[in-house]
Design a protein around this motif. Structure first.
Motif, PDB file in Angstrom:
ATOM      1  N   ARG A  88       3.325  22.357 -58.367  1.00 29.75           N
ATOM      2  CA  ARG A  88       2.057  23.078 -58.503  1.00 29.75           C
ATOM      3  C   ARG A  88       1.205  22.443 -59.592  1.00 29.75           C
ATOM      4  N   ASP A  90      -2.787  23.137 -61.449  1.00 33.49           N
ATOM      5  CA  ASP A  90      -3.966  24.003 -61.551  1.00 33.49           C
ATOM      6  C   ASP A  90      -5.194  23.175 -61.907  1.00 33.49           C
ATOM      7  N   SER A 108      -5.414  26.450 -57.532  1.00 36.76           N
ATOM      8  CA  SER A 108      -4.121  25.768 -57.599  1.00 36.76           C
ATOM      9  C   SER A 108      -3.834  25.059 -56.284  1.00 36.76           C
ATOM     10  N   ILE A 110      -0.555  23.834 -54.276  1.00 39.07           N
ATOM     11  CA  ILE A 110       0.885  24.106 -54.304  1.00 39.07           C
ATOM     12  C   ILE A 110       1.559  23.390 -53.137  1.00 39.07           C
TER      13      ILE A 110
END
Length: 208
Positions: A88, A90, A108, A110
């Motif tokens: 992940r 951000d 984000s 992911i």
């Protein structure tokens, strides 16, 4: 014999409306969304993927602070069939939304990896909602300042409008991420309009 009789009597007492609700619930629970991808307004991949698009993600989002760079974790799949590996990152930029959302919102990217079964890609808002239908959503991704590429995403089975899932072929997108040092995502949010989020994506360790 008495047990069968009681069961039949119980079924007979269920109203037609309740029977209909039960049928709708079963059909809804069995439905799975398919994923697709659009590149420069042309479909690059439209292979149907019948896997559950929320495997590896918790039903209730955890509140967390934005963290620069890639973070990794490992967890069990919901159905207990194996492990899922999560990477992940951000966005390094945030936007300010008004009430009822958090004043600062980040995006984000992911990645979810399944041993022997490939990868999944999700795009998630820390707060707020994407302004696009559950069935189809378009976002633009610009890798290392190049001309943005438009991708098609689909919604979560749960109806959560703060998370969208990239379609097949996901490996193409992941390879672009691996080659890039930065990505800029443009998407439309409810009550805000077009929003731009920038990511620093260099250093991704991913083998799925």
């Amino acid at each position: 014999m008495q047990l069968d009789k009681d069961n039949n009597g119980f079924i007979a007492k269920i109203s037609p409306l309740k029977k209909g609700a039960i049928v709708v619930g079963v059909v809804s629970a069995a439905s799975l969304l398919t994923w697709g991808i659009t590149h420069n307004k042309e479909v690059v991949g439209n292979t149907v993927d019948t896997s559950e698009n929320e495997v590896g993600f918790k039903p209730d989002k955890e509140r967390r602070l934005s963290v620069p760079g890639w973070t990794y974790e490992e967890k069990l799949e919901r159905k207990g069939e194996g492990k899922v590996f999560i990477a992940r990152t951000d966005s390094v930029t945030k936007i300010r939304q008004g009430w009822p959302y958090d004043s600062e919102t980040y995006l984000s990217i992911i990645l979810s990896g399944y041993e022997g079964r490939g990868s999944g890609v999700a795009i998630e808002l820390s707060s707020g909602e994407f302004n696009c239908p559950l069935t189809e959503c378009f976002m633009s991704f610009g890798f290392d300042g190049q001309t943005p590429t438009k991708y098609r995403l689909l919604g979560a089975n749960s109806g959560d409008e703060s998370i969208k899932f990239l379609s097949l072929p996901r490996e193409y997108f992941i390879n672009e991420i691996k080659k890039s040092s930065s990505v800029e995502v443009t998407t439309e949010l409810v009550g805000y309009g077009n929003a731009n989020f920038k990511f620093e994506t260099n250093g991704l360790a991913w083998v799925y």
